[in-house]
Design an enzyme around this catalytic site. Structure first.
Site, PDB file in Angstrom:
ATOM      1  CB  SER A  84      -0.911  -0.006   1.233  1.00 22.73           C
ATOM      2  OG  SER A  84      -0.130  -0.192   2.397  1.00 22.73           O
ATOM      3  CB  THR A 194      -1.431   6.279   4.521  1.00 20.29           C
ATOM      4  OG1 THR A 194      -2.359   6.385   3.452  1.00 20.29           O
ATOM      5  CG2 THR A 194      -0.460   7.437   4.488  1.00 20.29           C
ATOM      6  CB  THR A 212      -0.562   6.120   0.614  1.00 13.99           C
ATOM      7  OG1 THR A 212      -1.443   5.025   0.397  1.00 13.99           O
ATOM      8  CG2 THR A 212      -1.169   7.355  -0.027  1.00 13.99           C
ATOM      9  NE  ARG A 222      -8.433   8.358  -4.056  1.00 12.31           N
ATOM     10  CZ  ARG A 222      -7.834   8.055  -2.923  1.00 12.31           C
ATOM     11  NH1 ARG A 222      -6.572   7.707  -2.902  1.00 12.31           N
ATOM     12  NH2 ARG A 222      -8.486   8.111  -1.769  1.00 12.31           N
ATOM     13  CB  VAL A 223      -4.894  13.268  -6.071  1.00 12.87           C
ATOM     14  CG1 VAL A 223      -4.000  13.746  -4.941  1.00 12.87           C
ATOM     15  CG2 VAL A 223      -4.143  13.323  -7.402  1.00 12.87           C
ATOM     16  N   GLY A 224      -5.487  11.157  -3.478  1.00  8.83           N
ATOM     17  CA  GLY A 224      -6.115  11.012  -2.162  1.00  8.83           C
ATOM     18  C   GLY A 224      -5.789  12.168  -1.234  1.00  8.83           C
ATOM     19  CG  ASP A 225      -6.105  11.262   2.906  1.00  5.25           C
ATOM     20  OD1 ASP A 225      -5.765  10.351   2.122  1.00  5.25           O
ATOM     21  OD2 ASP A 225      -6.130  11.109   4.134  1.00  5.25           O
ATOM     22  CB  THR A 245      -3.967   5.897   7.686  1.00  2.00           C
ATOM     23  OG1 THR A 245      -4.117   4.774   6.819  1.00  2.00           O
ATOM     24  CG2 THR A 245      -4.330   5.476   9.095  1.00  2.00           C
ATOM     25  N   GLY A 246      -6.653   5.954   6.028  1.00  5.43           N
ATOM     26  CA  GLY A 246      -8.043   5.541   5.851  1.00  5.43           C
ATOM     27  C   GLY A 246      -8.591   6.068   4.542  1.00  5.43           C
ATOM     28  N   GLY A 248      -9.362   8.422   2.063  1.00  5.61           N
ATOM     29  CA  GLY A 248      -8.893   9.792   1.861  1.00  5.61           C
ATOM     30  C   GLY A 248     -10.011  10.778   1.570  1.00  5.61           C
TER      31      GLY A 248
HETATM   32  C1  SD4 Z   1      -5.860   7.407   0.471  1.00  7.36           C
HETATM   33  N1  SD4 Z   1      -5.609   7.691   2.848  1.00  7.36           N
HETATM   34  O1  SD4 Z   1      -5.284   7.482  -0.600  1.00  7.36           O
HETATM   35  C2  SD4 Z   1      -5.031   7.088   1.682  1.00  7.36           C
HETATM   36  C3  SD4 Z   1      -4.743   5.640   1.742  1.00  7.36           C
HETATM   37  C4  SD4 Z   1      -5.202   4.908   2.894  1.00  7.36           C
HETATM   38  O2  SD4 Z   1      -6.813   3.306   3.472  1.00  7.36           O
HETATM   39  O3  SD4 Z   1      -4.738   5.137   3.986  1.00  7.36           O
HETATM   40  N2  SD4 Z   1      -6.159   4.012   2.609  1.00  7.36           N
HETATM   41  O4  SD4 Z   1      -7.069   7.554   0.588  1.00  7.36           O
END
Ligand code: SD4
Length: 338
Positions: A84, A194, A212, A222-225, A245-246, A248
């Site tokens: 990941s 992450t 991540t 796609r761009v996450g948080d 984490t989680g 985004g």
């Molecule tokens: C995201 N927060 O790209 C990151 C990755 C992650 O569970 O932690 N996913 O959304």
């Protein structure tokens, strides 16, 4: 820390805890003259144990927290078994691996990359954006070209293992599947999400970094948080730092890491501040939480005084704390039952 306290703390650490000497604490104690209980490191998930150790060792050899968080995160990016983050990270729907990362220091300097292809150490590209450009974030093709121009070497980030995981996912896909979601990471076992790493060095300087490969099977582009300063990461050198984490998208809606640090500024402990952000996320996502049992979001926090905290929406989040000579993995407090 005095010798007796060191022995006491070594004695109470639980399963999976690393010994103080492995962390180089005794050496650190000599450097600080035993006057400061620093460095302090905190990071997300079980791979945080390894990241903490690297960051701690760097700081005990005199590195500042910025160098330490970069080194700690690079170790996780380099590991192909961690699916990941970085090399070996799970690809997007087109089988392209793209990385998100950011870094921030106590002076308010920050840099980030989003949807970066073919470069293993996204955190170092983020640092290069911070130090060698006028910008905070570069994304996609532009970020890649910038990295090449700065001397980063391109590689294929896809491993046999991540290619096979993509093929399994693709074969299992029916016409009615909504494939984009946190549940897409369910089969990863211990390989979670992450890496977020926060550090306070012996001079009392705070820094943080996150990296991540984002949500598995995400839509290309796609761009996450994680590269969004204020969402995936925030540092206020006088107050504290936070990382997330989680899912985004959930974090971006509440700009959570900034909320954690602002709550600390208003007087909350890192623990209370993380819980404030999680409560806000639960409030905003109450409908989806009822439907999606794997919808998860978590924060870690570190104050400028060296206090730590962490909180998650659901059970299952773990974070690693390197403090007072011990490195230990703790189960996070969670606030959503249902
Ligand atoms: C995201 N927060 O790209 C990151 C990755 C992650 O569970 O932690 N996913 O959304």
């Amino acid at each position: 820390m005095r010798r007796r306290e060191f022995i006491r703390d070594s004695g109470v650490i639980g399963v999976g805890a690393y010994t103080a000497s492995k962390l180089g604490f005794l050496k650190l104690d000599q450097i600080t003259g035993g006057k400061m209980d620093t460095p302090v490191v905190i990071s997300t998930w079980n791979f945080g144990m390894k990241a903490n150790e690297v960051a701690w060792k760097a700081m005990s050899s005199g590195a500042n927290s910025l160098d330490a968080v970069e080194q700690g995160v690079r170790t996780i990016e380099d590991d192909p078994e961690i699916m990941s983050v970085g090399f070996g990270g799970l690809p997007d729907e087109q089988m392209d691996v793209t990385l998100d990362a950011s870094i921030m220091d106590w002076r308010g300097n920050c840099g980030a990359v989003g949807a970066l292809p073919k470069i293993k150490n996204a955190v170092s590209v983020a640092r290069t954006v911070m130090e060698r450009s006028e910008h905070v974030m570069l994304a996609g093709e532009g970020a890649y070209k910038f990295a090449l121009a700065q001397g980063f070497k391109p590689i294929d980030l896809l491993t046999d293992k991540s290619r096979e995981a993509w093929l399994r996912w693709r074969e299992s896909l029916g016409p009615n599947n909504n494939w984009l979601g946190p549940h897409s990471m369910d089969d990863l076992g211990d390989n979670h999400d992450t890496i977020g790493l926060l550090a306070l060095d012996t001079k009392g300087h705070l820094s943080g970094a996150v990296s991540t490969s984002g949500l598995a099977w995400k839509i290309h582009g796609r761009v996450g948080d994680s590269p969004i300063i204020g969402a995936g990461l925030y540092v206020d050198g006088k107050v504290g730092a936070a990382a997330s984490t989680g899912v985004g998208e959930a974090n971006m809606r509440i700009v959570g890491s900034h909320l954690v640090v602002q709550s600390m500024k208003a007087g909350a402990s890192p623990q209370d501040a993380c819980e404030i952000a999680i409560r806000r996320a639960i409030e905003v996502h109450s409908k989806i939480l009822k439907k999606d049992k794997s919808f998860q979001l978590a924060y870690i926090g570190l104050s400028a005084k060296g206090e730590v905290g962490g909180a998650a929406i659901r059970k299952g989040f773990q974070y690693a704390i390197g403090k007072n000579g011990t490195n230990k993995l703790v189960d996070s407090k969670y606030l959503y039952i249902g």
